[in-house]
Design an enzyme around this catalytic site. Structure first.
Site, PDB file in Angstrom:
ATOM      1  N   ARG A  45     -70.769  21.943 -35.790  1.00  0.00           N
ATOM      2  CA  ARG A  45     -71.233  20.832 -35.859  1.00  0.00           C
ATOM      3  C   ARG A  45     -72.689  20.905 -37.068  1.00  0.00           C
ATOM      4  O   ARG A  45     -73.178  19.668 -37.315  1.00  0.00           O
ATOM      5  CB  ARG A  45     -72.097  20.350 -34.613  1.00  0.00           C
ATOM      6  CG  ARG A  45     -70.830  19.827 -33.815  1.00  0.00           C
ATOM      7  CD  ARG A  45     -70.943  19.276 -32.641  1.00  0.00           C
ATOM      8  NE  ARG A  45     -72.063  20.133 -31.856  1.00  0.00           N
ATOM      9  CZ  ARG A  45     -72.350  20.154 -30.655  1.00  0.00           C
ATOM     10  NH1 ARG A  45     -72.135  19.168 -29.836  1.00  0.00           N
ATOM     11  NH2 ARG A  45     -73.200  21.127 -30.202  1.00  0.00           N
ATOM     12  N   LYS A 152     -64.251  34.626 -23.760  1.00  0.00           N
ATOM     13  CA  LYS A 152     -64.844  34.373 -22.554  1.00  0.00           C
ATOM     14  C   LYS A 152     -66.207  33.410 -22.275  1.00  0.00           C
ATOM     15  O   LYS A 152     -66.482  33.281 -23.412  1.00  0.00           O
ATOM     16  CB  LYS A 152     -65.329  36.008 -22.026  1.00  0.00           C
ATOM     17  CG  LYS A 152     -66.433  36.549 -22.759  1.00  0.00           C
ATOM     18  CD  LYS A 152     -66.745  37.535 -21.924  1.00  0.00           C
ATOM     19  CE  LYS A 152     -67.777  37.302 -20.696  1.00  0.00           C
ATOM     20  NZ  LYS A 152     -69.039  38.333 -20.505  1.00  0.00           N
ATOM     21  N   ASP A 181     -60.704  39.587 -24.222  1.00  0.00           N
ATOM     22  CA  ASP A 181     -61.629  40.387 -23.639  1.00  0.00           C
ATOM     23  C   ASP A 181     -61.658  41.664 -24.441  1.00  0.00           C
ATOM     24  O   ASP A 181     -60.942  42.476 -24.586  1.00  0.00           O
ATOM     25  CB  ASP A 181     -60.972  41.013 -22.359  1.00  0.00           C
ATOM     26  CG  ASP A 181     -61.900  41.805 -21.318  1.00  0.00           C
ATOM     27  OD1 ASP A 181     -62.252  42.588 -21.707  1.00  0.00           O
ATOM     28  OD2 ASP A 181     -61.811  41.235 -19.990  1.00  0.00           O
ATOM     29  N   HIS A 182     -63.088  41.772 -24.817  1.00  0.00           N
ATOM     30  CA  HIS A 182     -63.208  42.621 -26.077  1.00  0.00           C
ATOM     31  C   HIS A 182     -63.135  44.042 -25.452  1.00  0.00           C
ATOM     32  O   HIS A 182     -63.033  44.924 -26.407  1.00  0.00           O
ATOM     33  CB  HIS A 182     -64.565  42.408 -26.701  1.00  0.00           C
ATOM     34  CG  HIS A 182     -65.979  42.934 -26.217  1.00  0.00           C
ATOM     35  ND1 HIS A 182     -66.488  42.188 -25.118  1.00  0.00           N
ATOM     36  CD2 HIS A 182     -66.754  43.931 -26.083  1.00  0.00           C
ATOM     37  CE1 HIS A 182     -67.611  42.905 -24.610  1.00  0.00           C
ATOM     38  NE2 HIS A 182     -67.571  44.056 -25.176  1.00  0.00           N
ATOM     39  N   GLU A 220     -76.286  49.325 -18.676  1.00  0.00           N
ATOM     40  CA  GLU A 220     -76.576  48.897 -20.070  1.00  0.00           C
ATOM     41  C   GLU A 220     -78.208  48.999 -19.927  1.00  0.00           C
ATOM     42  O   GLU A 220     -78.797  48.916 -18.744  1.00  0.00           O
ATOM     43  CB  GLU A 220     -76.330  47.301 -20.195  1.00  0.00           C
ATOM     44  CG  GLU A 220     -75.087  47.046 -20.559  1.00  0.00           C
ATOM     45  CD  GLU A 220     -74.812  45.556 -20.932  1.00  0.00           C
ATOM     46  OE1 GLU A 220     -74.953  45.224 -21.949  1.00  0.00           O
ATOM     47  OE2 GLU A 220     -74.507  44.884 -20.042  1.00  0.00           O
ATOM     48  N   HIS A 244     -64.036  42.546 -17.880  1.00  0.00           N
ATOM     49  CA  HIS A 244     -63.987  44.012 -18.509  1.00  0.00           C
ATOM     50  C   HIS A 244     -63.768  45.048 -17.445  1.00  0.00           C
ATOM     51  O   HIS A 244     -62.733  45.917 -17.877  1.00  0.00           O
ATOM     52  CB  HIS A 244     -65.417  44.009 -19.224  1.00  0.00           C
ATOM     53  CG  HIS A 244     -65.923  42.991 -19.996  1.00  0.00           C
ATOM     54  ND1 HIS A 244     -65.158  42.504 -20.872  1.00  0.00           N
ATOM     55  CD2 HIS A 244     -67.010  42.395 -20.335  1.00  0.00           C
ATOM     56  CE1 HIS A 244     -65.896  41.695 -21.526  1.00  0.00           C
ATOM     57  NE2 HIS A 244     -66.974  41.504 -21.114  1.00  0.00           N
ATOM     58  N   LYS A 344     -77.753  45.564 -15.548  1.00  0.00           N
ATOM     59  CA  LYS A 344     -78.718  45.550 -17.049  1.00  0.00           C
ATOM     60  C   LYS A 344     -80.014  46.464 -16.550  1.00  0.00           C
ATOM     61  O   LYS A 344     -80.214  46.492 -15.183  1.00  0.00           O
ATOM     62  CB  LYS A 344     -79.178  44.188 -17.101  1.00  0.00           C
ATOM     63  CG  LYS A 344     -77.871  43.152 -17.410  1.00  0.00           C
ATOM     64  CD  LYS A 344     -77.793  43.008 -18.629  1.00  0.00           C
ATOM     65  CE  LYS A 344     -76.600  42.007 -19.140  1.00  0.00           C
ATOM     66  NZ  LYS A 344     -75.856  42.278 -20.224  1.00  0.00           N
TER      67      LYS A 344
HETATM   68  C1  BG6 Z   1     -70.268  40.898 -22.773  1.00  0.00           C
HETATM   69  C2  BG6 Z   1     -71.190  40.444 -21.700  1.00  0.00           C
HETATM   70  O1  BG6 Z   1     -69.133  40.421 -22.554  1.00  0.00           O
HETATM   71  O2  BG6 Z   1     -70.244  42.096 -22.894  1.00  0.00           O
HETATM   72  C3  BG6 Z   1     -72.667  41.083 -22.120  1.00  0.00           C
HETATM   73  O3  BG6 Z   1     -71.653  39.025 -21.729  1.00  0.00           O
HETATM   74  C4  BG6 Z   1     -72.680  42.496 -22.071  1.00  0.00           C
HETATM   75  O4  BG6 Z   1     -73.574  40.727 -21.200  1.00  0.00           O
HETATM   76  C5  BG6 Z   1     -71.457  42.953 -23.038  1.00  0.00           C
HETATM   77  O5  BG6 Z   1     -73.827  42.844 -22.793  1.00  0.00           O
HETATM   78  C6  BG6 Z   1     -71.239  44.424 -22.965  1.00  0.00           C
HETATM   79  O6  BG6 Z   1     -70.523  44.845 -23.811  1.00  0.00           O
HETATM   80  P1  BG6 Z   1     -70.299  46.114 -24.564  1.00  0.00           P
HETATM   81  O7  BG6 Z   1     -69.178  46.257 -25.431  1.00  0.00           O
HETATM   82  O8  BG6 Z   1     -71.570  46.207 -25.289  1.00  0.00           O
HETATM   83  O9  BG6 Z   1     -70.101  47.168 -23.489  1.00  0.00           O
END
Ligand code: BG6
Length: 495
Positions: A45, A152, A181-182, A220, A244, A344
């Site tokens: 946008r 996602k 889903d990365h 993390e 994940h 976290k």
């Molecule tokens: C994301 C989450 O999908 O994955 C984040 O929304 C998270 O909160 C992240 O930090 C973690 O991904 P990676 O690849 O850094 O482990």
């Protein structure tokens, strides 16, 4: 091989496009993976010209890695980027204009009428963009193909995920829907399948007879930072576990697929999700620990408590940590406890899988280093960072008697290739361009994964279980250790 096509990114002025998507497509470009006829059309946008878009996402983008490439390569890549502004993402007039722009790109650059539509927008639009595309005839083109990538979160709970599947499947066939889903794009997650199924000696041991427990950790060090607004509506269970970590679990625990293709692999994953023993609402308190970080110190410095973070309500009950224990009710895993945790503001950034093997049936040696009663036979699979794996076992210490010491055989992924491990988005985008959905989540699996976490969400929502706390920079609440009672072993907390 990849057909000529246009990749349309909805939400192209957003953070994900800038941080991940535009750089990932550049990786494909300089790696020679893109077809000769290719265009990337950003849509959002914000009012911008093509040139302004190129400046924003390429030339002035701090996430754009120029390492090992020339200015000419960067400039040539920028030339295949175009931009279309939209007053609204799902307005009829807007999508018609987008359709006209796609036709013009084909006319000017011969990119054909093959489209990938990447939904990198707020999730509320995932249901409304597909019908708008269908109305403009862009969901099924006469002389090409049309695919949809959905970012996602896919749903907020079981009911909304089902609804979303229904909404999208009305306009796109299942095999043209790519739910991203990365974690599935991570090399080390894919390597779990190779470790298990390309080697003769792991798989015979990979079951209830030899494995005592399995633990998966995604830790993390960062807090919620500036994402408090999004995160507070999500929490660790939705943000990390439902998607994940259950995908990682599926790679660790599924049965061997008959082939390494989308149908076989995704079919086995669905069966695995269906075998997860549902945690009854009344048992949630004994199986799942939720907690929130309070102020403390992490590797990155001092951290304010979650409730004081930007965008987080003062009385928020959203969890930033979840630790859980559950079982898989199938032939292979009957009785083996699985432990999953994520949080976290923990001491380290690390994702790993630890397989703990059972002790030998008889203890013959009594002298162990570190007062252990037996050697630890563990396989530690480091998903990230320091990608690789270590196998721990006991060896005799040279000298008198039989003194046993734990040693490990360590493999580092970086020894396998001199190239950088490709970014997850790079791999996933390429697969979609090729029409291969193996590393994308299928609709039925996503629903099965939601089904598993649903009772937990309900118990939490009704406040039937406590919300614990942990100081930022520690390994989570002490209550999480109690999940291991009677199992031996415990969370592996590396320093
Ligand atoms: C994301 C989450 O999908 O994955 C984040 O929304 C998270 O909160 C992240 O930090 C973690 O991904 P990676 O690849 O850094 O482990």
């Amino acid at each position: 091989s990849v057909d000529p096509h246009t990749l349309v990114i909805f939400g192209a002025s957003g953070d994900l496009a800038q941080r991940k998507l535009i750089p990932a497509v550049f990786d494909l470009y300089r790696g020679g993976y893109l077809p000769e006829k290719f265009a990337l059309l950003g849509a959002s946008r914000t009012n911008m010209t093509d040139e302004e878009f190129r400046d924003k996402v390429v030339f002035n983008n701090e996430h754009f890695d120029r390492k090992d490439c020339t200015d000419e390569q960067v400039a040539a890549y920028a030339e295949v980027l175009f931009y279309q502004d939209l007053a609204s993402y799902d307005g009829e007039k807007d999508i018609n204009n987008l359709g006209k722009r796609l036709k013009k790109l084909d006319k000017d650059h011969g990119v054909g009428s093959n489209y990938i539509f990447y939904l990198s927008t707020p999730p509320s639009l995932y249901s409304t963009i597909p019908p708008a595309l269908a109305k403009a005839g862009l969901n099924q083109t006469k002389d090409g193909w049309s695919r949809l990538i959905v970012e996602k979160p896919f749903g907020y709970d079981l009911a909304t995920a089902k609804q979303l599947n229904e909404d999208i499947q009305r306009y796109f066939e299942e095999d043209t829907i790519y739910r991203i889903d990365h974690y599935l794009g991570k090399e080390t997650v894919q390597n779990l399948l190779v470790t298990r199924f390309a080697n003769g000696f792991f798989e015979p041991l990979w079951n209830r007879n030899y494995i005592q427990s399995v633990q998966i950790t995604a830790a993390e060090t960062v807090g919620v930072g500036t994402r408090g607004g999004y995160y507070d509506g999500s929490g660790a269970l939705r943000d990390m576990v439902q998607n994940h970590l259950l995908q990682v679990l599926a790679h660790v625990a599924m049965e061997p697929p008959i082939r390494a293709d989308a149908k076989s692999i995704r079919g086995e994953k669905l069966k695995l999700f269906q075998s997860l023993r549902s945690i009854k609402r009344a048992d949630v308190r004994n199986h799942v620990i939720r907690a929130q970080y309070t102020e403390g110190r992490t590797k990155g410095g001092d951290v304010v408590s979650y409730r004081d973070a930007e965008g987080v309500p003062e009385k928020s009950n959203t969890e930033t940590y979840v630790g859980m224990k559950f079982f898989i009710d199938n032939w292979r895993w009957a009785g083996v406890p699985f432990f999953v945790r994520t949080g976290k503001c923990l001491p380290l950034k690390l994702t790993e899988v630890v397989i703990t093997f059972k002790n030998p049936p008889q203890a013959i040696f009594s002298e162990f280093d570190n007062y252990a009663m037996s050697s630890d036979n563990r396989l530690i699979i480091r998903i990230q960072p320091d990608e690789g794996m270590a196998l721990e076992f006991g060896m005799k210490v040279p000298g008198e008697g039989f003194r046993v010491k734990n040693v490990d055989m360590d493999f580092f992924y970086r020894d396998l290739t001199s190239n950088d491990v490709p970014d997850a988005y790079t791999r996933l985008l390429l697969d979609c361009m090729k029409g291969d959905p193996t590393l994308y989540a299928r609709g039925d699996s996503v629903e099965a994964a939601w089904d598993f976490v649903e009772p937990i969400l309900q118990a939490w929502k009704a406040n039937e279980v406590p919300l614990f706390s942990y100081p930022a920079g520690t390994w989570g609440p002490l209550q999480s250790d109690a999940l291991w009672s009677g199992v031996g072993d415990g969370w592996r907390n590396p320093s």
